[in-house]
Design a protein around this motif. Structure first.
Motif, short mmCIF file in Angstrom:
data_model
loop_
_atom_site.label_atom_id
_atom_site.label_comp_id
_atom_site.label_asym_id
_atom_site.label_seq_id
_atom_site.Cartn_x
_atom_site.Cartn_y
_atom_site.Cartn_z
N GLY A 68 0.78 -1.23 0.00
CA GLY A 68 0.00 0.00 0.00
C GLY A 68 0.82 1.27 0.00
O GLY A 68 0.26 2.37 0.08
N SER A 91 -3.58 -7.53 0.77
CA SER A 91 -4.54 -6.43 0.89
C SER A 91 -4.91 -6.18 2.36
O SER A 91 -5.15 -5.04 2.75
CB SER A 91 -5.80 -6.73 0.09
N GLU A 92 -4.92 -7.24 3.17
CA GLU A 92 -5.25 -7.08 4.59
C GLU A 92 -4.17 -6.27 5.31
O GLU A 92 -4.47 -5.41 6.14
CB GLU A 92 -5.43 -8.45 5.24
N ARG A 95 -4.44 -2.66 4.20
CA ARG A 95 -5.54 -1.99 4.89
C ARG A 95 -5.12 -1.55 6.30
O ARG A 95 -5.44 -0.45 6.76
CB ARG A 95 -6.74 -2.93 4.95
N GLU A 96 -4.38 -2.42 6.98
CA GLU A 96 -3.89 -2.09 8.32
C GLU A 96 -2.93 -0.90 8.26
O GLU A 96 -2.97 -0.01 9.11
CB GLU A 96 -3.17 -3.29 8.93
N VAL A 98 -2.74 1.46 5.96
CA VAL A 98 -3.48 2.68 5.64
C VAL A 98 -4.14 3.24 6.89
O VAL A 98 -4.08 4.45 7.17
CB VAL A 98 -4.54 2.39 4.55
N LYS A 99 -4.75 2.37 7.68
CA LYS A 99 -5.42 2.80 8.91
C LYS A 99 -4.42 3.35 9.91
O LYS A 99 -4.66 4.37 10.57
CB LYS A 99 -6.20 1.64 9.52
N GLN A 104 -7.52 6.11 6.06
CA GLN A 104 -8.61 5.23 5.65
C GLN A 104 -9.79 5.97 5.02
O GLN A 104 -10.59 5.37 4.28
CB GLN A 104 -9.10 4.38 6.83
N GLU A 108 -8.93 3.47 -0.27
CA GLU A 108 -9.80 2.29 -0.19
C GLU A 108 -9.06 1.10 -0.80
O GLU A 108 -8.75 1.11 -2.00
CB GLU A 108 -11.11 2.53 -0.93
N VAL A 109 -8.76 0.10 0.02
CA VAL A 109 -8.06 -1.09 -0.46
C VAL A 109 -9.11 -2.09 -0.95
O VAL A 109 -10.04 -2.43 -0.21
CB VAL A 109 -7.19 -1.70 0.64
N GLU A 111 -9.58 -5.91 -2.54
CA GLU A 111 -8.95 -7.20 -2.85
C GLU A 111 -9.63 -7.82 -4.06
O GLU A 111 -10.84 -8.02 -4.09
CB GLU A 111 -9.04 -8.16 -1.66
#
Length: 368
Positions: A68, A91-92, A95-96, A98-99, A104, A108-109, A111
């Motif tokens: 990311g 992707s998980e 997402r972490e 980015v947060k 966030q 927007e991630v 998958e």
């Protein structure tokens, strides 16, 4: 950076493709290797933050986002919205990340493969680190071109915007080592055949020829990864392909053909050819970059990249002299077995400055 699926002919088994390609990008150790490549990281970082006008208030698509990082930089540069597409479970982690960076609301991630997902809007920028060994191995660029044709606004920009492939005659001791490895493998096989017949009464010699072909391909015909030193190049490097990422099609890159010439710059052993690439962040004619940035994987004394160079070794080598002219016909095609791998046919005529004939080079190589 990450991964995003594509099918070269529309019939690729996605399950097999995932197992053979995408699974590697789902591990953090592999992402870390790329994130530690300073040449790569600095080029993308500088391209984004020295050209914020391309990102400020814009919608960005990151194809194959991986960890990311490019999506995060795009948001930090002022993007209004970033869609970060990743085909693997990486992707998980993205997402972490980015947060954790409090983005966030912007990033927007998603998958899924680029060909299968749908976005709610067109985008102004497509950013991706799609380059494989010798630029086109892995064929991830197909997914970027699909994204461009489906989602990029008229007047949008590509990051990177241009790419070039280079080749140069080289000297190297790797050829001698690989020949010794091949000879050792065949000696070992000969001993194996004798021992099997003596101990178990079975003559295995019928398999000698296929074993020999297998070992020849592995040791003598498969290109190697290497970090070449600039002084290993014994001629002027030449470009074999130039790509405008806004205009190129998949058909344009399915086969890479070039008829080129270069001159030997010193008396040396011609041990093979080295191949590398560079990419450029220039924006577009309608929206040029304020600061152009180059990412090169050319041989360098200090600054190597995780891509290194692809080395195509000759067996036997040729002795060449300063002033000799090399006329090279180069063809790179996708493997029929796996569209993400490449096959190279390289024919080279050596025209002596002295007029003395030299045996031509005719070789087939595999980039695997």
């Amino acid at each position: 950076m990450g991964s995003s699926a594509t099918a070269a002919n529309g019939v690729v088994d996605k399950g097999v493709d995932f197992a053979n390609y995408f699974c590697t990008y789902g591990f953090l150790y592999h992402q870390k290797e790329m994130l530690c490549d300073r040449v790569r990281m600095d080029a993308y970082y500088n391209a984004v933050f020295q050209n914020k006008h391309h990102f400020k208030g814009k919608v960005v698509l990151d194809v194959g986002t991986g960890s990311g990082i490019l999506a995060i930089w795009s948001a930090q540069a002022g993007a209004r919205k970033v869609y970060a597409v990743e085909a693997t479970k990486m992707s998980e982690h993205a997402r972490e990340l980015v947060k954790a960076n409090k983005l966030q609301d912007v990033v927007e991630v998603i998958e899924g493969s680029m060909e299968d997902i749908a976005l709610p809007e067109k985008v102004d920028v497509i950013i991706s680190e799609w380059m494989g060994y010798f630029l086109l191995r892995e064929s991830m660029f197909d997914s970027v071109l699909f994204a461009r044709d489906r989602w990029l606004n008229s007047g949008g920009v590509m990051y990177p915007s241009h790419a070039r492939m280079w080749i140069s005659p080289i000297r190297s001791g790797l050829g001698d080592q690989k020949m010794r490895d091949y000879d050792g493998a065949m000696e070992d096989w000969s001993g194996f055949v004798k021992e099997t017949e003596a101990c178990y009464g079975v003559d295995m010699s019928a398999l000698t020829k296929p074993f020999e072909e297998e070992q020849k391909k592995y040791y003598l015909q498969t290109s190697l990864w290497d970090n070449l030193h600039p002084n290993q190049s014994i001629a002027t490097p030449v470009i074999i392909k130039e790509i405008d990422c806004l205009k190129v099609t998949v058909d344009d890159i399915r086969d890479v053909r070039a008829s080129i010439s270069t001159s030997i710059t010193e008396d040396a052993r011609l041990c093979g050819f080295g191949g590398w690439f560079d990419v450029h962040f220039r924006g577009s004619d309608k929206s040029p970059a304020q600061n152009e940035v180059e990412l090169t994987t050319a041989p360098h004394e200090d600054l190597g990249t995780h891509w290194g160079q692809q080395v195509f070794l000759l067996h036997p080598h040729r002795n060449v002299q300063s002033g000799d002219e090399l006329n090279i016909n180069f063809l790179m095609t996708r493997s029929k077995v796996n569209h993400r791998l490449m096959e190279v046919n390289l024919n080279c005529e050596i025209n002596r400055a002295s007029g003395k004939p030299v045996p031509p080079v005719q070789k087939k190589f595999y980039i695997e």
